[in-house]
Scaffold this motif. Sequence first.
Motif, mmCIF file in Angstrom:
data_model
loop_
_atom_site.group_PDB
_atom_site.id
_atom_site.type_symbol
_atom_site.label_atom_id
_atom_site.label_comp_id
_atom_site.label_asym_id
_atom_site.label_seq_id
_atom_site.Cartn_x
_atom_site.Cartn_y
_atom_site.Cartn_z
ATOM 1 N N GLY A 52 0.809 -1.206 0.000
ATOM 2 C CA GLY A 52 0.000 0.000 0.000
ATOM 3 C C GLY A 52 0.842 1.255 0.000
ATOM 4 O O GLY A 52 2.061 1.214 0.148
ATOM 5 N N CYS A 53 0.192 2.394 -0.164
ATOM 6 C CA CYS A 53 0.891 3.672 -0.328
ATOM 7 C C CYS A 53 1.450 4.199 0.992
ATOM 8 O O CYS A 53 0.685 4.434 1.936
ATOM 9 N N PHE A 100 4.068 15.911 -4.270
ATOM 10 C CA PHE A 100 4.649 15.819 -5.609
ATOM 11 C C PHE A 100 4.083 14.651 -6.429
ATOM 12 O O PHE A 100 4.824 13.747 -6.830
ATOM 13 N N PRO A 101 2.781 14.652 -6.709
ATOM 14 C CA PRO A 101 2.229 13.562 -7.520
ATOM 15 C C PRO A 101 2.781 13.527 -8.946
ATOM 16 O O PRO A 101 2.760 12.474 -9.585
ATOM 17 N N GLU A 102 3.313 14.666 -9.435
ATOM 18 C CA GLU A 102 3.918 14.657 -10.769
ATOM 19 C C GLU A 102 5.211 13.854 -10.785
ATOM 20 O O GLU A 102 5.652 13.390 -11.840
ATOM 21 N N PHE A 103 5.828 13.655 -9.615
ATOM 22 C CA PHE A 103 7.024 12.812 -9.518
ATOM 23 C C PHE A 103 6.639 11.350 -9.272
ATOM 24 O O PHE A 103 7.079 10.451 -9.991
ATOM 25 N N THR A 104 5.827 11.119 -8.249
ATOM 26 C CA THR A 104 5.468 9.740 -7.902
ATOM 27 C C THR A 104 4.661 9.082 -9.021
ATOM 28 O O THR A 104 4.759 7.869 -9.231
ATOM 29 N N GLY A 105 3.862 9.873 -9.744
ATOM 30 C CA GLY A 105 3.096 9.318 -10.856
ATOM 31 C C GLY A 105 3.966 8.831 -11.995
ATOM 32 O O GLY A 105 3.490 8.137 -12.892
ATOM 33 N N HIS A 132 18.004 9.209 7.086
ATOM 34 C CA HIS A 132 17.389 8.776 8.337
ATOM 35 C C HIS A 132 17.044 7.293 8.326
ATOM 36 O O HIS A 132 17.361 6.559 9.268
ATOM 37 N N ARG A 133 16.417 6.822 7.242
ATOM 38 C CA ARG A 133 15.904 5.451 7.194
ATOM 39 C C ARG A 133 16.747 4.519 6.327
ATOM 40 O O ARG A 133 16.525 3.306 6.295
ATOM 41 N N GLY A 134 17.720 5.064 5.588
ATOM 42 C CA GLY A 134 18.481 4.265 4.646
ATOM 43 C C GLY A 134 17.848 4.309 3.271
ATOM 44 O O GLY A 134 16.757 4.853 3.082
ATOM 45 N N GLN A 135 18.536 3.734 2.294
ATOM 46 C CA GLN A 135 18.080 3.781 0.905
ATOM 47 C C GLN A 135 16.669 3.241 0.790
ATOM 48 O O GLN A 135 16.356 2.153 1.261
ATOM 49 N N SER A 136 15.791 4.013 0.150
ATOM 50 C CA SER A 136 14.392 3.613 0.057
ATOM 51 C C SER A 136 13.747 4.245 -1.166
ATOM 52 O O SER A 136 14.425 4.781 -2.043
ATOM 53 N N LEU A 137 12.411 4.224 -1.191
ATOM 54 C CA LEU A 137 11.646 4.722 -2.323
ATOM 55 C C LEU A 137 11.408 6.225 -2.225
ATOM 56 O O LEU A 137 11.382 6.794 -1.130
ATOM 57 N N VAL A 138 11.172 6.850 -3.366
ATOM 58 C CA VAL A 138 10.838 8.273 -3.400
ATOM 59 C C VAL A 138 9.607 8.553 -2.540
ATOM 60 O O VAL A 138 9.539 9.546 -1.814
ATOM 61 N N VAL A 139 8.629 7.672 -2.601
ATOM 62 C CA VAL A 139 7.393 7.888 -1.855
ATOM 63 C C VAL A 139 7.633 7.841 -0.344
ATOM 64 O O VAL A 139 7.011 8.587 0.429
ATOM 65 N N TRP A 140 8.556 6.999 0.115
ATOM 66 C CA TRP A 140 8.922 6.985 1.532
ATOM 67 C C TRP A 140 9.660 8.269 1.893
ATOM 68 O O TRP A 140 9.501 8.818 2.992
ATOM 69 N N ALA A 141 10.485 8.756 0.986
ATOM 70 C CA ALA A 141 11.225 9.995 1.243
ATOM 71 C C ALA A 141 10.257 11.167 1.427
ATOM 72 O O ALA A 141 10.441 12.011 2.312
ATOM 73 N N ILE A 142 9.218 11.223 0.602
ATOM 74 C CA ILE A 142 8.236 12.294 0.727
ATOM 75 C C ILE A 142 7.514 12.196 2.068
ATOM 76 O O ILE A 142 7.308 13.197 2.761
ATOM 77 N N ARG A 143 7.148 10.982 2.449
ATOM 78 C CA ARG A 143 6.486 10.806 3.753
ATOM 79 C C ARG A 143 7.402 11.260 4.881
ATOM 80 O O ARG A 143 6.957 11.944 5.812
ATOM 81 N N GLU A 144 8.672 10.862 4.807
ATOM 82 C CA GLU A 144 9.629 11.268 5.837
ATOM 83 C C GLU A 144 9.744 12.791 5.895
ATOM 84 O O GLU A 144 9.787 13.388 6.977
ATOM 85 N N GLY A 145 9.791 13.435 4.745
ATOM 86 C CA GLY A 145 9.890 14.887 4.707
ATOM 87 C C GLY A 145 8.703 15.555 5.364
ATOM 88 O O GLY A 145 8.843 16.538 6.107
#
Length: 495
Positions: free
Chosen positions: A66-67, A98-103, A464-477
């Motif tokens: 899930g998202c 940034f849905p234009e990025f995640t999309g 902070h969390r280590g290498q991950s997905l762009v979508v996780w990075a946005i959530r962290e931000g």
Amino acid sequence: MGKPTGFMDYDRKLSLEVKPKDRIKNFNEFHIPLPKEERKIQGARCMDCGVPFCQSGVILSGMTSGCPLNNLIPEWNDLLYNDNMSQALNRLFKTNNFPEFTGRVCPAPCEPACTCNVTTDPVAIKENELGIIEYGYEAGYVKAEPPKVRTGKKIAVIGSGPSGLAAADQLNKRGHFVTVFERSDRIGGLLMYGIPNMKLEKHIIDRKINLMKEEGITFITGADVGKNYNAAKIKKEYDCVILACGASNPRDIKVSGRDAKGIYFAVDYLKGVTKSLLDSEFEDGACISAKGKKVLVIGGGDTGNDCVGTSIRQGAKSVVQLEMMPKLPESRSEDNPWPEWPKVCKTDYGQEEAIAVFGDDPRVYQSTVKEFIADKGGKLIKAKIIKLQNRYNEEAKRYQIEEIQGSEYEIEVDLVFIAAGFLGTENYIAKAFGVALNARTNVQTKEGNYQTSVENVFVTGDMHRGQSLVVWAIREGREAAKAVDTHLMGYSNLE
């Protein structure tokens, strides 16, 4: 729910793609979006489930299901179907900056978690998201909205990747003064120089950055904090600092012959190609070129695939991609049930292009490099490959990857790209701010917290969390922004 029987009445339909042999002629995005009316029909397939697993963003069996942004997927799919595009955009922006990025670049963990997977194909969530945001730009719904009131608080964000940009965007909306420091010559971090142009054209990033500038965010490029910019000065001049510098240490391959000429880290290769493309359409000859070369890519992930696609566009003579793990099955196994992330074999765009050009899948599974071989001048000419196997270690009580003795063989190679992942925070940045690191070399914080060991210094994203997905990075931000806002104001109304 837009149409209760939509998932039965309509089949899943995705955007068209330019054929591999045509799209490799340039570095442009190669997806052809569906017309709006067809996209609305795809929105009708969303069932508005009682439990929408698509927006759960949980970890199941060590994998994301899930998202992670908890996007309100059933809501904006319904609004899309009913042609209420402005409200669909509002609901999309509520959770995603940034849905234009995640999309474009997200692997869409929402889709394998879609309930439609139980009996049919999932809703085209990722493409519906992109359709909404791009329509928003075309219709003029997306425009600069500077905050009406300023708090007077100043925040420095170090790094302009997805986590840094998300934190900056949120804090600016709250009314704080935000300055983003970026060491490269362009804003975007991983989005700009880590992801090739054919996956994310850079004018898409510039379009969003220009809006953020209009909304009051200051961007400073060429600012390598800890080297040509003083970290102590920044800590003194700003009320809070957010470190968002990514997990920038590439993992090396330490074997005999590693010092041969022609071996590069994937991140350096991809950055150089994108920079040369943007600076001069390759006229400057400033990037590593695979033209006419026999290329070896070490690593089977997204970065390795990007190296395959990029080298083919440059005119590589041949491409081989090594993957340490076994080939995954074509469909879910019994121990990998829905809604877990499906551990199945995926053929990405780069591999599709290699098959079209060379006739074979470039991937060689359960293999790694044993030795690099150079000529008398030190130039790489061959790589010795060894096969691997998974064997259960009784002492360690787990499976371990082992070399199969006597399985070595040599291949001719001119150029090697190491895409073996990243190890964590770069030391000079951590030392500049005096923050403590944990055993994984990520910046240390308490569980679920973004405050570092240094007062008024926070951390977010891969750092902070280590290498991950762009979508996780946005959530962290977003979460780091809320933590900083609470720290400064005593409470936060950020989501």
